[in-house]
Design a protein around this motif. Structure first.
Motif, short mmCIF file in Angstrom:
data_model
loop_
_atom_site.label_atom_id
_atom_site.label_comp_id
_atom_site.label_asym_id
_atom_site.label_seq_id
_atom_site.Cartn_x
_atom_site.Cartn_y
_atom_site.Cartn_z
N ILE A 182 0.84 9.04 -6.09
CA ILE A 182 1.95 10.74 -5.50
C ILE A 182 2.51 10.73 -7.01
CG2 ILE A 182 3.39 12.28 -4.16
CD1 ILE A 182 2.08 10.19 -2.45
N THR A 227 1.02 4.26 -2.56
CA THR A 227 0.95 5.66 -2.97
C THR A 227 1.77 5.93 -3.22
OG1 THR A 227 -1.04 4.38 -1.14
CG2 THR A 227 -0.27 7.04 -0.86
N GLN A 228 2.79 6.07 -2.87
CA GLN A 228 4.20 6.75 -3.64
C GLN A 228 4.30 6.78 -4.94
OE1 GLN A 228 5.91 8.72 -1.26
NE2 GLN A 228 5.00 7.98 -0.13
N ASN A 265 0.77 -1.41 -0.12
CA ASN A 265 -0.23 0.51 0.05
C ASN A 265 0.49 1.15 -0.41
OD1 ASN A 265 -2.00 1.32 0.32
ND2 ASN A 265 -2.30 1.63 2.05
N GLU A 266 1.47 1.43 1.14
CA GLU A 266 2.86 2.41 0.94
C GLU A 266 3.61 2.68 -0.05
OE1 GLU A 266 5.72 1.68 3.87
OE2 GLU A 266 4.99 1.72 5.62
#
Length: 157
Positions: free
Chosen positions: A141, A137-138, A133-134
């Protein structure tokens, strides 16, 4: 190069009783990479050197409880999944574990091997999903920033 999925799950087990540490290591060393700490202080030292996936800690230890240890490491080491192990059924410890130590699972001693394996497997799935998930997400972005840049370029031309 080995990927994370091919590596052994890294578990830090913190307990003030040497017999418990050795029993845990003897039981799980073939399946997981085990790090042992006889105190919260020693546990912190291991966390500074190793990237740990799961932390299992005893609640009742002389200098610091398991919940206090887990609560203290969250700001610096938020990623590992936390499991609290105790020989006592103390409802306040359970409440503190959930609220302060962000504990994924609460187990009582003596632990049952198959059940603990299931807890570790499920905890690692959560750990892996959080990491993915991290990463996503990055990536999102970054893609959004690139799209905004292209949009500004198109508006200026």
């Amino acid at each position: 190069m080995e990927t994370k999925a091919e590596e052994k799950i890294k578990i830090l087990y913190v307990d003030d009783e040497e017999n418990n540490l050795q029993a845990f290591k003897a039981t799980f060393r073939r399946d997981y990479k085990i790090f042992l700490a006889i105190s919260a202080k020693e546990g912190r030292e291991i966390l500074e050197k190793e990237e740990i996936d799961i932390i299992i800690t005893d609640q009742r230890m002389p200098e610091e409880t398991g919940v206090e240890f887990l609560e203290s490491i969250i700001p610096i080491h938020p990623s590992p999944i936390r499991v609290l192990l105790t020989g006592y059924t103390d409802i306040q410890a359970v409440i503190d574990a959930i609220n302060k130590g962000q504990v994924y699972h609460y187990l009582t001693k003596p632990w049952e091997e198959d059940y603990l394996r299931t807890v570790i497997k499920n905890a690692f799935e959560i750990y892996t999903l959080r990491r993915e998930n991290e990463r996503l997400t990055q990536a999102l972005i970054k893609a959004n920033d690139q799209l905004e840049f292209l949009l500004r370029q198109n508006l200026l031309s």
